[in-house]
Design an enzyme around this catalytic site. Structure first.
Site, PDB file in Angstrom:
ATOM      1  N   HIS A 198       0.903  70.895  28.919  1.00  0.00           N
ATOM      2  CA  HIS A 198       1.658  72.055  29.396  1.00  0.00           C
ATOM      3  C   HIS A 198       1.593  73.286  28.304  1.00  0.00           C
ATOM      4  O   HIS A 198       2.126  74.220  28.548  1.00  0.00           O
ATOM      5  CB  HIS A 198       2.935  71.621  29.091  1.00  0.00           C
ATOM      6  N   ASP A 239       0.405  75.475  33.206  1.00  0.00           N
ATOM      7  CA  ASP A 239       1.589  75.484  33.917  1.00  0.00           C
ATOM      8  C   ASP A 239       1.308  75.025  35.134  1.00  0.00           C
ATOM      9  O   ASP A 239       0.077  74.774  35.796  1.00  0.00           O
ATOM     10  CB  ASP A 239       2.414  76.833  33.849  1.00  0.00           C
TER      11      ASP A 239
END
Length: 390
Positions: A361, A365
């Protein structure tokens, strides 16, 4: 005679440390130059280490299954030398011996040794709290024999069997812990209709086996679909190291190959340049290398993303741990028959598969992950009766 020090040699590009998993010689053994003296494991690959000299083994400086840096001293050996070399050796030997002494396992400070002898404490029963588990003077002062006895009794009464982990399993554990601790994992799953792909594979599998000598599984089709999608999504083909993101030009796909006890991830290099047949050949070649115990360190390096065929075990949904330091791992689940609605408002039987994606992350995304999976799905739809697998 001269005392020479043998160091842990380089074991491949980007390998910075390894562990000795098995000593093939012992102090007092006479050995020849280039004779294997130990087996070392790095990145799940075991390699034999040859001797740089002929002579008599003096001392093994490293315990098995302990990670040590590349070029660290691991053994001393007594070798014959000329008279001219003896003068030089007298100067060099103290430095070599000091380096070797710094790496010896089981070495305790004089204060620890003296205190343990005064208190009649077996140092093997003491748990060290110092750096790298080293026993400190405080550990000796706080040691209570009855606590050690209770701890051992508890282990004995509750554990049916205690198995020592080998070097490969320790390497796997280290990499997984590093991934979980350093990478903030996010996860996404999508369904894909692979009905036409199933028909295509079934139509070719018999002839493929006869012509190529290997089975045609679904795995190469999924690897091909991922490789094609990565061309449009370079962010997926990346890694985060030291607060910098590296985007890789080559598409090198790591594949998961399991044995009874271990999991290996050899690499298919430039997978986007290969046909389904070419990928199938590479999968077969690397899988045989794993099962024949001939996989090299080089074959494990350079992967930029991992595609794991968890569906071969019947799994329908799983969350993979990212193969550090890659940015993503895609789990290909099992294909199952489902009744789904048609565009005309009816129903039909279809072959459906779940694609489960874990991402870093810090780099990716949900939007990037979703778009990538959408293209993987679209690529899978292109495998129809007209598709060429060669």
């Amino acid at each position: 005679m001269a005392i020479k020090t043998i160091v842990l040699p380089g074991l491949g590009e980007s390998v910075t440390e390894a562990s000795i998993t098995n000593w093939l010689v012992q102090p007092g053994d006479q050995i020849e130059r280039y004779q294997p003296i130990a087996e070392a494991t790095s990145d799940k690959v075991t390699t034999e280490i040859p001797s740089d000299y002929a002579g008599t083994v003096k001392e093994l400086l490293v315990e098995v299954d302990r990670d040590i840096p590349i070029h660290e001293p691991i053994m001393t050996i007594e070798v014959a030398m000329s008279q001219d070399e003896e003068t030089v050796e007298e100067t060099v030997r103290p430095a070599e011996k000091a380096a070797a002494d710094q790496t010896k396992q089981g070495r305790y400070s004089p204060a620890v040794l003296k205190l343990s002898q005064e208190r009649h404490i077996n140092l093997a029963e003491v748990t060290g709290t110092g750096r790298h588990g080293r026993i400190t003077r405080k550990d000796i002062l706080n040691f209570r024999p009855e606590q050690a006895a209770k701890k051992q009794a508890a282990v004995t009464s509750t554990a049916a069997e205690v198995v020592q982990t080998d070097g490969v399993r320790k390497a796997i554990a280290k990499r997984m812990v590093q991934s979980v601790n350093e990478i903030p994992h996010a996860w996404m799953m999508v369904e894909a209709d692979v009905t036409e792909l199933v028909k295509l594979r079934n139509a070719h599998k018999t002839a493929f086996k006869e012509q190529e000598g290997i089975s045609l599984s679904f795995y190469p089709f999924f690897i091909k679909a991922v490789a094609q999608a990565l061309k449009k999504h370079p962010k997926m083909n990346a890694s985060w190291v030291d607060n910098e993101i590296t985007f890789f030009k080559d598409i090198n796909i790591s594949i998961a190959v399991a044995t009874d006890d271990h999991l290996f991830v050899p690499v298919i290099r430039n997978a986007d340049e290969l046909s389904v047949k070419g990928i199938a050949k590479e999968v077969n070649r690397l899988a045989r290398a794993v099962r024949n115990n001939s996989l090299t360190a080089e074959q494990m390096q350079g992967g930029t993303i991992t595609v794991n065929n968890t569906g071969s075990f019947g799994s329908v949904m799983s969350q993979g741990i990212i193969n550090y330091p890659q940015a993503a791992i895609l789990q290909i689940e099992s294909i199952n028959k489902r009744v789904i609605p048609t565009e005309e408002g009816g129903l039909k039987f279809a072959d459906i598969i779940n694609l489960c994606l874990s991402i870093d992350h810090r780099i990716l995304d949900g939007l990037a992950a979703g778009r990538f999976l959408a293209d993987v799905k679209n690529n899978l739809l292109q495998f129809n009766s007209e598709a060429d697998i060669y």
